[in-house]
Design an enzyme around this catalytic site. Sequence first.
Site, mmCIF file in Angstrom:
data_model
loop_
_atom_site.group_PDB
_atom_site.id
_atom_site.type_symbol
_atom_site.label_atom_id
_atom_site.label_comp_id
_atom_site.label_asym_id
_atom_site.label_seq_id
_atom_site.Cartn_x
_atom_site.Cartn_y
_atom_site.Cartn_z
ATOM 1 N N CYS A 86 0.842 -1.198 0.000
ATOM 2 C CA CYS A 86 0.000 0.000 0.000
ATOM 3 C C CYS A 86 0.881 1.254 0.000
ATOM 4 C CB CYS A 86 -0.968 -0.039 1.177
ATOM 5 S SG CYS A 86 -2.364 1.105 1.035
ATOM 6 N N HIS A 203 -3.352 -5.691 1.008
ATOM 7 C CA HIS A 203 -2.699 -5.906 2.299
ATOM 8 C C HIS A 203 -2.646 -7.394 2.672
ATOM 9 C CE1 HIS A 203 -2.453 -1.709 3.903
ATOM 10 N NE2 HIS A 203 -3.452 -1.505 3.062
ATOM 11 N N GLU A 205 -0.969 -8.720 5.000
ATOM 12 C CA GLU A 205 -0.921 -8.846 6.455
ATOM 13 C C GLU A 205 -2.314 -8.842 7.075
ATOM 14 O OE1 GLU A 205 -1.146 -4.409 5.945
ATOM 15 O OE2 GLU A 205 -0.343 -6.123 4.836
#
Length: 249
Positions: A86, A203, A205
């Site tokens: 990002c 993302h 994560e």
Amino acid sequence: MRFGILVFPGTWSDTDCHHAVSGVLGQEADYIWHKADSVDGYDAIIVPGGFSYGDYLRAGAIARFSPVMGAVRDFAAEGGLVIGICNGFQILCEAGLLPGALRRNGHLEYRCQWTHLRTERADTPFTSRCSQGQPLAVPVSHGEGNYYADASTIVRLEEQGRILFRYCEPDGTVTEGANPNGSVDNIAGIVNEGGNVLGMMPHPERSCEALLGSDDGNLIFGSMIDFGSVIDFGPTIDFSSTIDAGANR
């Protein structure tokens, strides 16, 4: 494997990244403040999401001048793995580690939603746990994720096999409707010429545990771990032959 996670003023996905690689995948991970001038001792660097320096001027434009980015450039030049997520993708582009730029979303709206990414290559340090064409469920959260590069750069990325992820439907079909931000050719993630620096807007994560809705992000971090376990990074590392070979399949 030891991960270094950069932290700039305004970064906020650093703790999510730490949880993914350390709490879920059991690897060593440290935070690296933006004023650090060295990333020695790390096997991989994560440039996480957020709003570094408040996105003043434009996203990532100020962070590129932080002392730590000079160390990241050297680390990448020596073959070390770097993933920018990002705002991290925006920073890598601003720093010249990746081509192109991230513009305002085509619809001018901030989007926080689930997307699917088609894995365009499964033979890289970031995708070895994936299969060719596999769709991954990974969320996005951005207002400036519209990837753009001039036509010649897009052709070069395509010919060199450097587009790793494209926005797609759940079945892997690439459509205009699956594109959340207007990125050219549905591009969601690219690598540098050496193949060791990845920038992606979604993302991973945030998709590291099934409880969150998907654990597909672990395939990306896990691929990095697998690669790091068999490679001793150094100045002689050159991924270009792998990238070229993949482009010519």
